[in-house]
Design a protein around this motif. Sequence first.
Motif, PDB file in Angstrom:
ATOM      1  N   UNK A  44       0.827  -1.203   0.000  1.00  0.00           N
ATOM      2  CA  UNK A  44       0.000   0.000   0.000  1.00  0.00           C
ATOM      3  C   UNK A  44       0.866   1.260   0.000  1.00  0.00           C
ATOM      4  N   UNK A  45       1.903   1.248   0.805  1.00  0.00           N
ATOM      5  CA  UNK A  45       2.826   2.383   0.863  1.00  0.00           C
ATOM      6  C   UNK A  45       3.534   2.581  -0.478  1.00  0.00           C
ATOM      7  N   UNK A  46       3.927   1.487  -1.105  1.00  0.00           N
ATOM      8  CA  UNK A  46       4.585   1.560  -2.414  1.00  0.00           C
ATOM      9  C   UNK A  46       3.638   2.125  -3.469  1.00  0.00           C
ATOM     10  N   UNK A  47       2.392   1.666  -3.483  1.00  0.00           N
ATOM     11  CA  UNK A  47       1.413   2.180  -4.442  1.00  0.00           C
ATOM     12  C   UNK A  47       1.191   3.676  -4.226  1.00  0.00           C
ATOM     13  N   UNK A  48       1.013   4.071  -2.989  1.00  0.00           N
ATOM     14  CA  UNK A  48       0.816   5.491  -2.688  1.00  0.00           C
ATOM     15  C   UNK A  48       2.018   6.313  -3.157  1.00  0.00           C
ATOM     16  N   UNK A  49       3.210   5.855  -2.870  1.00  0.00           N
ATOM     17  CA  UNK A  49       4.417   6.576  -3.267  1.00  0.00           C
ATOM     18  C   UNK A  49       4.539   6.720  -4.774  1.00  0.00           C
ATOM     19  N   UNK A  50       4.231   5.657  -5.495  1.00  0.00           N
ATOM     20  CA  UNK A  50       4.297   5.716  -6.964  1.00  0.00           C
ATOM     21  C   UNK A  50       3.275   6.697  -7.530  1.00  0.00           C
ATOM     22  N   UNK A  51       2.066   6.632  -7.015  1.00  0.00           N
ATOM     23  CA  UNK A  51       1.021   7.544  -7.496  1.00  0.00           C
ATOM     24  C   UNK A  51       1.399   8.983  -7.161  1.00  0.00           C
ATOM     25  N   UNK A  87       1.030   0.574 -12.170  1.00  0.00           N
ATOM     26  CA  UNK A  87       1.043  -0.227 -10.944  1.00  0.00           C
ATOM     27  C   UNK A  87       0.338  -1.564 -11.136  1.00  0.00           C
ATOM     28  N   UNK A  88      -0.672  -1.609 -11.989  1.00  0.00           N
ATOM     29  CA  UNK A  88      -1.423  -2.861 -12.185  1.00  0.00           C
ATOM     30  C   UNK A  88      -0.558  -3.947 -12.825  1.00  0.00           C
ATOM     31  N   UNK A  89       0.552  -3.562 -13.428  1.00  0.00           N
ATOM     32  CA  UNK A  89       1.464  -4.546 -14.030  1.00  0.00           C
ATOM     33  C   UNK A  89       2.414  -5.165 -13.004  1.00  0.00           C
ATOM     34  N   UNK A  90       2.409  -4.643 -11.787  1.00  0.00           N
ATOM     35  CA  UNK A  90       3.234  -5.176 -10.702  1.00  0.00           C
ATOM     36  C   UNK A  90       2.362  -6.137  -9.894  1.00  0.00           C
ATOM     37  N   UNK A  94      -1.169  -5.038  -8.059  1.00  0.00           N
ATOM     38  CA  UNK A  94      -2.372  -5.247  -8.873  1.00  0.00           C
ATOM     39  C   UNK A  94      -3.632  -5.438  -8.028  1.00  0.00           C
ATOM     40  N   UNK A  95      -3.597  -6.218  -6.943  1.00  0.00           N
ATOM     41  CA  UNK A  95      -4.827  -6.347  -6.137  1.00  0.00           C
ATOM     42  C   UNK A  95      -5.267  -5.013  -5.521  1.00  0.00           C
ATOM     43  N   UNK A  96      -4.321  -4.181  -5.138  1.00  0.00           N
ATOM     44  CA  UNK A  96      -4.662  -2.877  -4.568  1.00  0.00           C
ATOM     45  C   UNK A  96      -5.242  -1.954  -5.632  1.00  0.00           C
ATOM     46  N   UNK A  97      -4.724  -2.026  -6.837  1.00  0.00           N
ATOM     47  CA  UNK A  97      -5.256  -1.221  -7.938  1.00  0.00           C
ATOM     48  C   UNK A  97      -6.711  -1.603  -8.182  1.00  0.00           C
ATOM     49  N   UNK A  98      -6.995  -2.904  -8.148  1.00  0.00           N
ATOM     50  CA  UNK A  98      -8.378  -3.354  -8.331  1.00  0.00           C
ATOM     51  C   UNK A  98      -9.294  -2.780  -7.252  1.00  0.00           C
ATOM     52  N   UNK A  99      -8.815  -2.741  -6.014  1.00  0.00           N
ATOM     53  CA  UNK A  99      -9.600  -2.179  -4.909  1.00  0.00           C
ATOM     54  C   UNK A  99      -9.859  -0.699  -5.155  1.00  0.00           C
ATOM     55  N   UNK A 100      -8.817   0.052  -5.547  1.00  0.00           N
ATOM     56  CA  UNK A 100      -8.984   1.490  -5.828  1.00  0.00           C
ATOM     57  C   UNK A 100     -10.005   1.690  -6.946  1.00  0.00           C
ATOM     58  N   UNK A 101      -9.870   0.912  -7.988  1.00  0.00           N
ATOM     59  CA  UNK A 101     -10.783   1.061  -9.121  1.00  0.00           C
ATOM     60  C   UNK A 101     -12.214   0.644  -8.773  1.00  0.00           C
ATOM     61  N   UNK A 102     -12.366  -0.370  -7.933  1.00  0.00           N
ATOM     62  CA  UNK A 102     -13.723  -0.775  -7.554  1.00  0.00           C
ATOM     63  C   UNK A 102     -14.352   0.276  -6.633  1.00  0.00           C
ATOM     64  N   UNK A 103     -13.557   0.920  -5.805  1.00  0.00           N
ATOM     65  CA  UNK A 103     -14.088   1.991  -4.956  1.00  0.00           C
ATOM     66  C   UNK A 103     -14.548   3.163  -5.809  1.00  0.00           C
ATOM     67  N   UNK A 104     -13.789   3.461  -6.850  1.00  0.00           N
ATOM     68  CA  UNK A 104     -14.151   4.545  -7.754  1.00  0.00           C
ATOM     69  C   UNK A 104     -15.423   4.212  -8.500  1.00  0.00           C
TER      70      UNK A 104
END
Length: 152
Positions: A18-25, A131-134, A138-148
């Motif tokens: 989660x921290x890595x995804x946040x940092x990349x974004x 990020x979805x290619x990592x 990828x599971x966290x990206x799916x969560x973000x996209x489903x929340x959106x």
Amino acid sequence: MTATDPSLTALADGWCALSLLHGRIESHLERALQRHGLSPREYSLLDVLSRQHDGPGGHLQMKQVAEAVVLSQSATTRLVTRLEDRGLLSRYLCPTDRRGIYTDVSGSGLALLTEARPTHEAALREALDDASRDPRLEPLVRVVESARTAAA
């Protein structure tokens, strides 16, 4: 429980992802928003304020602003001051409680936000696609996209 307990390791791994995804974004947004002279926090603050309605209670008090942009009150005050100095927002006393201070985005702030919004959206989409290619992210990206999708 020991430090090598699988449930603790999984929890720590999840937090690291989660921290890595946040940092990349955040770094992707930082680079993209530079062309508009905004940081991601500045953009976020203008965006939050732009969504407030006019009329009594329609603007945010500084404490609410701090909660909305996930900063301490002192860091929020510094951020608001920077944007106020640039003419992008204003502060004024609450008409019913002289201790309360409201913050509102200015016309210039709205114009800059309108100009920057497509850049922000494109950069966010690109960061999530990357990020979805990592496999760790990828599971966290799916969560973000489903929340959106759920919010729409």
